[in-house]
Design an enzyme around this catalytic site. Structure first.
Site, mmCIF file in Angstrom:
data_model
loop_
_atom_site.group_PDB
_atom_site.id
_atom_site.type_symbol
_atom_site.label_atom_id
_atom_site.label_comp_id
_atom_site.label_asym_id
_atom_site.label_seq_id
_atom_site.Cartn_x
_atom_site.Cartn_y
_atom_site.Cartn_z
ATOM 1 C CE LYS A 95 -3.929 -2.269 2.268
ATOM 2 N NZ LYS A 95 -3.288 -3.559 2.621
ATOM 3 N NE ARG A 96 6.396 0.177 0.546
ATOM 4 C CZ ARG A 96 6.809 -0.050 1.780
ATOM 5 N NH1 ARG A 96 6.231 0.577 2.787
ATOM 6 N NH2 ARG A 96 7.785 -0.907 2.025
#
Length: 270
Positions: A95-96
């Protein structure tokens, strides 16, 4: 093969829309693994080997490895999946979300260091924060859209020019960001009406759907809302309900049984 090609092939080969999430929590490991330096790798590979013929993907969650200084075990785990179960895509759940120059480093981390086939990405900072991942055309870029947590509505349901924010994300991905056919979207099983709405917007783009199992999402409602015309299009994730189904040395067999039941239940509604 590209990520989407791998996914389509595994949907067919394993007759499965089940994605097994690998969220290793050592406090829940069987007693014989506790205290071992390689416990995370051993636990996860046993789960993988027991369920590989039942899944369409595996999804290791990077935080569970990084928090235990086990990044090397994550590298080894992904290498194990690719070697022992070739063709099954590995999604790095990270979930960058950051500016372009930093995102470039995160893309290198996901695709070159860990050799993941896809990565989850937060689209909140816009196209330039996603572009470094899209620069790897054979890799999957899975963008948060309508997440399974209740607090997601704080932002995702905001009105932006006559549509909700999650709808705008789905539309952007479909019309502007998916030029290589490598994108997918995260849409939670806890909100089947929104799954149906996203499917309406994006056509056959794959959806990663967390929220069944421990989070309580309804399998029938999820499948009916999100399946494509050919009965695929979904990666329905279950993590804790499968990983921690057993508590002794037979934990992998217990995980397999839950994974088998989950896959077959999903298939009832395809």
């Amino acid at each position: 093969m590209t990520f989407t090609q791998m996914l389509a092939a595994t949907w067919r080969k394993n007759n499965s829309l089940l994605c097994v999430g690998l969220d290793p929590d050592p406090t829940k490991f069987p007693a014989h693994l506790k205290g071992r330096e390689d416990a995370i790798f051993e636990f996860c590979t046993s789960i993988v080997d027991a369920t590989a013929d039942l899944v369409c993907a595996f999804k290791p969650q990077i935080a569970y490895f990084a928090a235990r200084r086990a990044e090397s075990q994550l590298e080894a785990l992904i290498a194990h999946i690719h070697k022992k179960h070739p063709g099954i895509p590995v999604i790095l759940d990270a979930k960058r979300g950051d500016i372009g120059s930093t995102a470039e480093q995160y893309a290198i981390e996901a695709f070159e260091r860990y050799q993941a086939d896809a990565v989850t990405v937060n689209p909140y900072m816009g196209r330039d924060s996603v572009a470094p991942y899209l620069a790897y055309p054979k890799k999957g870029v899975i963008l948060l859209c309508r997440t399974s947590n209740s607090g997601g509505s704080d932002l995702q349901f905001l009105d932006v020019g006559g549509e909700k924010l999650y709808e705008r994300v789905a539309r952007l991905v479909t019309t502007e960001w998916n030029r290589n056919g490598q994108c997918a979207l995260v849409v939670g099983a806890t909100f089947p009406a929104e799954i149906a709405r996203v499917r309406e917007i994006v056509g056959d783009i794959p959806l990663l759907v967390p929220g069944i199992g421990a989070q309580g999402g309804d399998i029938e409602a999820t499948v009916r809302a999100g399946r494509t015309a050919n009965g695929t299009g979904l990666m329905i994730n279950s993590s804790r309900a499968i990983l921690f189904a057993g508590h002794d040395e037979n934990y992998a067999s217990a995980a397999r049984q839950v994974a088998l039941t989950t896959r077959d239940t999903i298939n009832l509604y395809r």
